[in-house]
Design an enzyme around this catalytic site. Structure first.
Site, PDB file in Angstrom:
ATOM      1  N   ARG A  45    -140.778   4.106  31.046  1.00  0.00           N
ATOM      2  CA  ARG A  45    -140.355   5.095  32.046  1.00  0.00           C
ATOM      3  C   ARG A  45    -139.099   5.860  31.621  1.00  0.00           C
ATOM      4  O   ARG A  45    -138.874   6.980  32.056  1.00  0.00           O
ATOM      5  CB  ARG A  45    -140.086   4.338  33.346  1.00  0.00           C
ATOM      6  CG  ARG A  45    -139.757   5.191  34.535  1.00  0.00           C
ATOM      7  CD  ARG A  45    -139.611   4.285  35.743  1.00  0.00           C
ATOM      8  NE  ARG A  45    -139.251   5.018  36.930  1.00  0.00           N
ATOM      9  CZ  ARG A  45    -140.105   5.677  37.688  1.00  0.00           C
ATOM     10  NH1 ARG A  45    -141.368   5.699  37.362  1.00  0.00           N
ATOM     11  NH2 ARG A  45    -139.704   6.318  38.761  1.00  0.00           N
ATOM     12  N   GLY A  49    -136.987  11.175  24.178  1.00  0.00           N
ATOM     13  CA  GLY A  49    -137.153  12.109  23.057  1.00  0.00           C
ATOM     14  C   GLY A  49    -138.572  12.597  22.887  1.00  0.00           C
ATOM     15  O   GLY A  49    -138.826  13.803  22.786  1.00  0.00           O
ATOM     16  N   GLU A 114    -136.591  14.729  15.320  1.00  0.00           N
ATOM     17  CA  GLU A 114    -135.633  13.633  15.474  1.00  0.00           C
ATOM     18  C   GLU A 114    -135.237  13.154  14.088  1.00  0.00           C
ATOM     19  O   GLU A 114    -135.914  13.457  13.107  1.00  0.00           O
ATOM     20  CB  GLU A 114    -136.315  12.470  16.222  1.00  0.00           C
ATOM     21  CG  GLU A 114    -135.624  12.069  17.497  1.00  0.00           C
ATOM     22  CD  GLU A 114    -136.356  10.949  18.222  1.00  0.00           C
ATOM     23  OE1 GLU A 114    -135.993  10.699  19.366  1.00  0.00           O
ATOM     24  OE2 GLU A 114    -137.271  10.329  17.660  1.00  0.00           O
ATOM     25  N   HIS A 230    -129.327   1.839  19.386  1.00  0.00           N
ATOM     26  CA  HIS A 230    -129.326   3.303  19.444  1.00  0.00           C
ATOM     27  C   HIS A 230    -127.879   3.759  19.389  1.00  0.00           C
ATOM     28  O   HIS A 230    -127.026   3.215  20.094  1.00  0.00           O
ATOM     29  CB  HIS A 230    -129.987   3.778  20.749  1.00  0.00           C
ATOM     30  CG  HIS A 230    -130.340   5.229  20.718  1.00  0.00           C
ATOM     31  ND1 HIS A 230    -129.389   6.225  20.741  1.00  0.00           N
ATOM     32  CD2 HIS A 230    -131.537   5.862  20.639  1.00  0.00           C
ATOM     33  CE1 HIS A 230    -130.001   7.401  20.688  1.00  0.00           C
ATOM     34  NE2 HIS A 230    -131.303   7.199  20.623  1.00  0.00           N
ATOM     35  N   ARG A 276    -130.902   5.536  12.352  1.00  0.00           N
ATOM     36  CA  ARG A 276    -130.124   5.054  13.498  1.00  0.00           C
ATOM     37  C   ARG A 276    -129.137   3.948  13.136  1.00  0.00           C
ATOM     38  O   ARG A 276    -128.028   3.899  13.670  1.00  0.00           O
ATOM     39  CB  ARG A 276    -131.073   4.496  14.565  1.00  0.00           C
ATOM     40  CG  ARG A 276    -131.787   5.575  15.285  1.00  0.00           C
ATOM     41  CD  ARG A 276    -132.733   5.042  16.293  1.00  0.00           C
ATOM     42  NE  ARG A 276    -133.305   6.183  16.986  1.00  0.00           N
ATOM     43  CZ  ARG A 276    -134.200   6.101  17.943  1.00  0.00           C
ATOM     44  NH1 ARG A 276    -134.642   4.924  18.332  1.00  0.00           N
ATOM     45  NH2 ARG A 276    -134.663   7.183  18.511  1.00  0.00           N
ATOM     46  N   HIS A 337    -131.411  -1.355  21.818  1.00  0.00           N
ATOM     47  CA  HIS A 337    -132.386  -0.348  22.249  1.00  0.00           C
ATOM     48  C   HIS A 337    -133.832  -0.780  22.081  1.00  0.00           C
ATOM     49  O   HIS A 337    -134.638  -0.637  22.997  1.00  0.00           O
ATOM     50  CB  HIS A 337    -132.123   0.919  21.442  1.00  0.00           C
ATOM     51  CG  HIS A 337    -132.973   2.079  21.825  1.00  0.00           C
ATOM     52  ND1 HIS A 337    -132.989   2.594  23.106  1.00  0.00           N
ATOM     53  CD2 HIS A 337    -133.833   2.843  21.115  1.00  0.00           C
ATOM     54  CE1 HIS A 337    -133.826   3.620  23.154  1.00  0.00           C
ATOM     55  NE2 HIS A 337    -134.360   3.775  21.963  1.00  0.00           N
ATOM     56  N   GLU A 361    -144.186  -3.055  22.388  1.00  0.00           N
ATOM     57  CA  GLU A 361    -142.907  -3.559  21.871  1.00  0.00           C
ATOM     58  C   GLU A 361    -142.885  -5.085  21.769  1.00  0.00           C
ATOM     59  O   GLU A 361    -142.129  -5.649  20.980  1.00  0.00           O
ATOM     60  CB  GLU A 361    -141.761  -3.042  22.759  1.00  0.00           C
ATOM     61  CG  GLU A 361    -140.414  -3.163  22.093  1.00  0.00           C
ATOM     62  CD  GLU A 361    -139.295  -2.439  22.821  1.00  0.00           C
ATOM     63  OE1 GLU A 361    -139.562  -1.466  23.566  1.00  0.00           O
ATOM     64  OE2 GLU A 361    -138.136  -2.853  22.640  1.00  0.00           O
ATOM     65  N   ARG A 372    -137.135   1.028  12.784  1.00  0.00           N
ATOM     66  CA  ARG A 372    -138.165   1.886  13.395  1.00  0.00           C
ATOM     67  C   ARG A 372    -137.798   3.360  13.318  1.00  0.00           C
ATOM     68  O   ARG A 372    -136.681   3.753  13.635  1.00  0.00           O
ATOM     69  CB  ARG A 372    -138.324   1.509  14.871  1.00  0.00           C
ATOM     70  CG  ARG A 372    -139.261   2.413  15.645  1.00  0.00           C
ATOM     71  CD  ARG A 372    -139.298   2.013  17.101  1.00  0.00           C
ATOM     72  NE  ARG A 372    -138.046   2.323  17.764  1.00  0.00           N
ATOM     73  CZ  ARG A 372    -137.897   3.245  18.715  1.00  0.00           C
ATOM     74  NH1 ARG A 372    -138.934   3.963  19.107  1.00  0.00           N
ATOM     75  NH2 ARG A 372    -136.742   3.455  19.286  1.00  0.00           N
ATOM     76  N   LEU A 378    -143.739   4.549  21.440  1.00  0.00           N
ATOM     77  CA  LEU A 378    -144.695   4.870  22.512  1.00  0.00           C
ATOM     78  C   LEU A 378    -146.099   4.941  21.921  1.00  0.00           C
ATOM     79  O   LEU A 378    -147.059   4.374  22.461  1.00  0.00           O
ATOM     80  CB  LEU A 378    -144.329   6.211  23.160  1.00  0.00           C
ATOM     81  CG  LEU A 378    -143.086   6.220  24.057  1.00  0.00           C
ATOM     82  CD1 LEU A 378    -142.722   7.652  24.452  1.00  0.00           C
ATOM     83  CD2 LEU A 378    -143.292   5.377  25.313  1.00  0.00           C
TER      84      LEU A 378
END
Ligand SMILES: Cc1cc2nc3c(=O)[nH]c(=O)nc-3n(C[C@H](O)[C@H](O)[C@H](O)COP(=O)(O)OP(=O)(O)OC[C@H]3O[C@@H](n4cnc5c(N)ncnc54)[C@H](O)[C@@H]3O)c2cc1C
Length: 522
Positions: A45, A49, A114, A230, A276, A337, A361, A372, A378
């Site tokens: 939810r 990005g 990204e 993150h 990241r 994250h 996940e 990742r 997603l």
């Protein structure tokens, strides 16, 4: 031939759980969804990005694969990543068919960019409300399809020895009652572990319980040391750690330290769009040198109308916090994250325990390696969810290959079954301080010792008493710490200051399994 009597139990209602439920129904099965909180509550939810798929004219699954492999620091399972990148466009078509309103430009699906993606390949919806749009669409579809969806927490998956699948033990939402299900295939779509950390982008439901449930059932877990942080969550004292999506850096926002300098320039060729882990560690270093507990994200050079149109959720959050991002700097700091590790599965969601599946996940297919690529999670839930649904409709034995090395972890003998919030808070502090962005052997050993003590308090004293959610969360935390101690190198998101470089001998996945010898005693 589909046996319509097959009634898989799907645990979790994020993108993975809801999509598997819908596809099972379309394939003629009768799924039930159980979920710990309200059906819409999930990491899904809050995803901002986008969702990655090579659908642009200048893109290809091969290019998406190459980016995924490069980000994964030598540990990506190429077969899994090829499946992900080749099947992603078809799964996006499913979302379009279900009605997800992806943003468009001149009638074409709009594609964002990204860090570490060499092409624009992020589909988004409602600007930065991608996860919300997907979750809402799938939730409505599940309810419209008449799929039974209930609030229940899964505590345990027992293995009575049947071929159909495990027996799930569920608590009611209030935790006062316990229900014992009948044997059937169980799909753990229980998400990640972010909320086991003090600073996290995840909602409170993300406490890794599914991994503990699988571990107790004897399933192999894998890659538990790889927790992704993150780099940029909102970092004002007392305010929620709201994620400031990486896509904002993709659009040109830059990072500045207390002195106003762009500290990523010169640190990495891609500057703010470096992987990241590199950005998160650089921010931690800057924070260490600073009088503040944050650095700044500077989006003031972006055209104001574009900034507000592309990032409506982030900008309205910031405005509510009294910050106009078109004119003011945004205080940001890293947060826990995404969980790369989880229940080891094959490419069809099968764990090492017959009838126990894991998707999304909660699963570890090896697709992310040690780091990742953003927006690949997603879509992971969809691609491997589809394959799991097909396998549920046409069951065949199978499971993940043997891990390159397996750590056998003895079960803790409990003294009670305490579930005090204070213990959860302590687990979160331990993980953040000693099993966080930068780790070392001494801190990890200390963390394991205390997490084991907490486990003795939270684990039930007798085999007939069930572990509660707190015991499951503490167990998952201890497994993360154990895996992090075992990996004596730095790779991807796992950084050890006492072993700061990758070691060729560690270019392999680490499995964790419950020590079988002592299982008889419980
Ligand atoms: C702020 C934020 C932004 C993100 N942005 C992106 C992005 O832009 N792109 C991207 O690809 N990824 C993004 N991610 C990651 C992505 O959202 C998740 O990896 C993905 O949504 C996981 O989906 P899932 O279905 O596996 O798990 P989730 O969506 O987390 O769902 C797990 C479900 O399991 C339930 N559950 C947990 N334990 C139990 C239990 N014991 N019993 C019953 N139910 C249980 C939970 O209540 C929940 O419903 C983001 C994550 C966050 C937090």
């Amino acid at each position: 031939m589909v046996d319509p009597k097959t009634r898989p139990l799907i645990v979790g209602s994020g993108i993975a759980g809801l999509y598997v439920a819908l596809r099972c129904r379309e394939l003629g099965l009768r799924p039930t969804v159980v979920t710990k909180s309200r059906i819409e509550e999930s990491n899904t939810r809050y995803a901002q990005g986008g969702i990655a798929a090579a659908i642009g004219p200048d893109d290809s699954p091969a290019r998406h694969l190459a980016d995924t492999v490069r980000a994964g620091a030598g540990l990506v399972d190429r077969t899994a990543a090829r499946v992900l990148t080749e099947e992603a466009p078809a799964r996006i078509a499913d979302l379009v068919r279900y009605g997800v309103p992806f943003d468009t430009v001149e009638g074409q699906i709009a594609l964002g960019r990204e860090a570490a993606h060499t092409r624009s390949r992020l589909l988004h919806a409602g600007g930065d409300a991608t996860g919300f749009s997907i979750e809402e669409t799938l939730r409505r579809r599940v309810l419209a399809a008449g799929i039974d969806a209930r609030e229940r927490t899964v505590l345990r998956a027992l293995r009575p020895g049947g071929r159909v699948g495990p027996v799930a033990v569920l608590s009611s939402p209030t935790g006062t009652g316990v229900e014992v299900d009948s044997p059937r295939p169980v799909v753990l779509a229980t998400g990640g572990v972010g909320s086991l950390y003090l600073q996290s982008s995840n909602p409170p439901v993300a406490t890794g319980e599914g991994m503990a449930v699988a571990f107790r059932a004897g399933a192999l877990l894998r890659d538990m040391e790889f927790v992704q942080f993150h780099p940029t969550a909102f970092a004002r004292e007392g305010a929620p750690r709201f994620l400031i999506t990486e896509a904002m850096r993709g659009e040109g926002a830059v990072l500045r330290n207390e002195a106003g300098e762009r500290f990523m320039v010169g640190r990495h060729p891609d500057a703010e769009l470096a992987p990241r882990d590199v950005v998160a560690r650089a921010i931690q270093e800057e924070i260490g040198r600073s009088t503040h507990r944050w650095v700044y994200l500077d989006a003031t050079a972006l055209p104001s109308d574009r900034l507000f149109a592309r990032f409506p959720s982030v900008t309205s959050f910031l405005v509510a916090q009294g910050i106009d991002p078109s004119r003011q700097l945004i205080p940001v700091a890293p947060v826990a994250h995404y969980m790369i590790g989880g229940v080891a599965t094959d490419l069809e969601g099968r764990s090492s325990v017959p009838g126990l599946f894991a998707v999304g996940e909660a699963a570890a297919t090896g697709v992310h390696g040690a780091n990742r690529l953003g927006s690949n999670s997603l879509v992971e839930g969809l691609v491997f969810g589809e394959r799991a649904a097909r396998r549920l409709a046409d069951p065949k034995p199978g499971g993940p290959g043997a891990a390159d090395g397996v750590l056998e972890v003895p079960p803790i003998v409990g003294r009670g079954a305490q579930g005090e919030p204070a213990l959860v808070q302590e687990v979160r502090e331990i993980l953040w301080n000693d099993v966080g962005i930068v780790r070392d052997g001494a801190g990890l050993r200390e963390a394991i010792a205390r997490l084991d003590e907490i486990a003795t308090l939270t684990e039930p004293a007798t085999a007939s008493t069930l572990p509660g959610p707190v015991a499951n969360a503490a167990l998952t935390a201890a497994l993360i710490a154990r895996a992090a101690l075992a990996r004596t190198e730095s790779r991807g998101v796992h950084f050890r200051r006492d072993h700061p470089r990758p070691r060729p001998s560690w270019a392999r996945h680490l499995g964790l399994r419950r020590l079988r010898r002592t299982e008889r005693g419980r």
